[in-house]
Design an enzyme around this catalytic site. Structure first.
Site, PDB file in Angstrom:
ATOM      1  N   CYS A   6       3.968  13.966  17.229  1.00  0.00           N
ATOM      2  CA  CYS A   6       3.159  15.157  16.898  1.00  0.00           C
ATOM      3  C   CYS A   6       4.057  16.350  16.565  1.00  0.00           C
ATOM      4  CB  CYS A   6       2.249  15.483  18.080  1.00  0.00           C
ATOM      5  SG  CYS A   6       1.540  17.135  18.051  1.00  0.00           S
ATOM      6  N   GLY A   7       3.871  16.917  15.379  1.00  0.00           N
ATOM      7  CA  GLY A   7       4.672  18.057  14.938  1.00  0.00           C
ATOM      8  C   GLY A   7       4.521  19.274  15.825  1.00  0.00           C
ATOM      9  N   HIS A   8       3.290  19.548  16.274  1.00  0.00           N
ATOM     10  CA  HIS A   8       3.045  20.700  17.156  1.00  0.00           C
ATOM     11  C   HIS A   8       3.734  20.495  18.497  1.00  0.00           C
ATOM     12  CE1 HIS A   8       0.343  22.558  14.363  1.00  0.00           C
ATOM     13  NE2 HIS A   8      -0.474  21.527  14.360  1.00  0.00           N
TER      14      HIS A   8
END
Length: 495
Positions: free
Chosen positions: A54-56
């Site tokens: 997940c980028g976040h």
């Protein structure tokens, strides 16, 4: 011998009962085997459920670790922990994880959702607020300095009598605002150090002018409004951490300045727009948007802009159906920005509605092409029934509908009382019609121009019945409910 046997038994029991809790960068690493122990042994635990891809989550990781280390070094009784939800799937499901990252705060075993920001200071401020008094007592100059200097934003109330009406208002606000920390002092030496008098509230910050004083009557709503305005920089950069503060604040009119970091626009223009930002601080929020970021492409599209038009500015009014305003002069000088915002505040600007150029062959094919300039003339022609599909080029549902819609138009091409048309609603806007979902299919009836929206299945048969029934088929509540529950239907207000 019995004594040693007992010790051995207890040791084995503890070894197998309590799984070891490892740490990474001061963050507890939790699993299904040790999470109960971690929450049971610590009164306050903030747990991040994350996915490695997940980028976040990746963006949050260094800030989370930084916050954990600062809390540890400061001797706070709060632990930060994390769970790999892709490995601990049962644990994630048990704790109601539906998105990544999900952060939950366990206070003496009871969980609440985390609602703070994703910078280290935001995390620290939030958990401290949840573990201590609404406002920290600052009895000495040294403690006041330490409190203020340790934070990006610190709000301090100066009250000789902590039971006064003003102090009660201050503490009520302190208790209600989660994303900032509050301090309170009744010490005259502290008053003298900061040059304030009894009853004063000061917002200290490490940007812009350094401090802002609240000079109005002490009222909960007024003080909250003051904090929401002055706790943000004069010019706010739009990103994952500031988005919520920007859109949830009391100021609903925003000047959006689109810049390219790669081209050095931030260094060139931000200082120039700070002066007009000061003038309109209580009326218009000044926001910069980095056009280089892929996440911001949809925002550019919403304003009908291309990246090669940057630097540029627009005004958006959130409480007026997302009304947009475009300057005649695009120059980003202090003078021109001031002139543009002044005209907006004084009500002298016309809304900017997007429209494409009308294609020469717009009416040559069975599906007619509508744009902002010919929509009303065609759709509101009282001599015809007009079926319009409002679509977005990137919408998967619209793409699936395209061949069906073409076949529908081919089927009815010889019906002189019917026009079948489409309009790209991302490129064309209408003053009197707001499109939210894609696709939206509407029949404008002849003679009355009454609008009937189709809620049935997007099939040739269903759409044909909708036309043949004069817009009555496909209106059943159960069909509408099924469509509304389709989570994949894109919404225009999801930027």
């Amino acid at each position: 011998m019995k004594f040693f046997a007992l010790i051995f038994t207890v040791t084995c029991y503890l070894t197998f009962t309590f799984a070891k809790i490892e740490t990474e960068d001061s963050v507890l690493v939790l699993t299904k085997d040790n999470i109960a122990e971690a929450i049971g042994q610590n009164d306050y635990v903030l747990v991040e459920f994350y996915a490695p891809w997940c980028g976040h989550c990746k963006a949050l990781a260094p800030e989370y670790a930084k916050a954990a280390k600062k809390l540890e070094e400061g001797g706070f009784s709060v632990k930060l922990a994390k769970v790999d939800a892709t490995v601990e799937t049962e644990l994630a499901e048990k704790h109601g994880v539906r998105a990544y990252p999900t952060l939950k705060f366990y206070r003496k075993g009871s969980a609440i959702d985390y609602s703070g920001g994703r910078q280290a200071d935001d995390i620290i401020n939030w958990v401290i607020k949840k573990t201590g008094p609404a406002a920290k007592d600052l009895p000495t100059v040294e403690e006041a300095k330490s409190f203020i200097e340790a934070r990006n934003v610190a709000i301090v109330g100066f009250f000789k009598d902590a039971e006064s009406d003003g102090a009660k208002v201050f503490l009520e606000v302190a208790n209600a605002v989660d994303d900032h920390v509050f301090g309170i002092s009744s010490n005259e030496e502290v008053f003298s150090e900061y040059g304030v008098e009894d009853g004063k509230v000061v917002l200290f910050k490490k940007f812009d002018e350094g401090r802002s004083e609240f000079n109005d009557e002490l009222d909960v709503k007024k003080l909250q409004n003051f904090i929401s305005i002055h706790a943000l920089p004069l010019v706010v950069d739009f990103n994952q951490d500031t988005a919520q503060k920007i859109f949830s604040g009391d100021i609903k009119s925003h000047l959006l300045v689109f810049l390219s970091e790669e081209a050095g626009h931030f260094e060139e223009y931000v200082e120039k727009i700070k002066e007009p930002a000061k003038k309109f601080r209580k009326e218009v929020l000044f926001v910069t948007i980095n056009a280089d970021k892929a996440d911001h492409e949809r925002i550019l599209e919403f304003f009908g802009m291309k990246k090669n038009e940057v630097p540029a500015m627009r005004i958006i009014q959130l409480e007026q159906n997302m009304a947009k305003y475009k300057p005649e002069n695009p120059e980003l000088s202090s003078e021109n920005v001031l002139e543009f915002v002044t005209a907006f505040v004084e009500g002298k600007l016309k809304k900017h509605l997007l429209t494409q150029d009308l294609p020469e062959d717009w009416n040559k094919k069975p599906v007619k092409v509508l744009v902002g300039t010919n929509f009303h003339e065609v759709a509101f022609d009282k001599t015809k029934n007009v079926l319009v599909e409002f679509y977005a080029p990137w919408c998967g549902h619209c793409q699936q509908l395209a061949p069906i819609y073409e076949a529908l138009a081919e089927k009815y091409k010889d019906n002189e009382d019917l026009v079948i048309a489409k309009m790209d609603a991302t490129e064309n806007e209408l003053e009197d019609i707001r499109i939210v979902n894609y696709p939206t299919i509407t029949l404008y009836k002849k003679e009355t121009n009454e609008a009937a929206s189709y809620k049935g299945e997007r099939t040739l048969q269903g759409l044909s019945k909708f036309i043949d029934s004069d817009g009555t088929y496909g209106q059943a509540p159960e069909e509408a409910q099924e469509e509304d529950e389709d989570d994949d239907v894109p919404r225009k207000d999801e930027l």
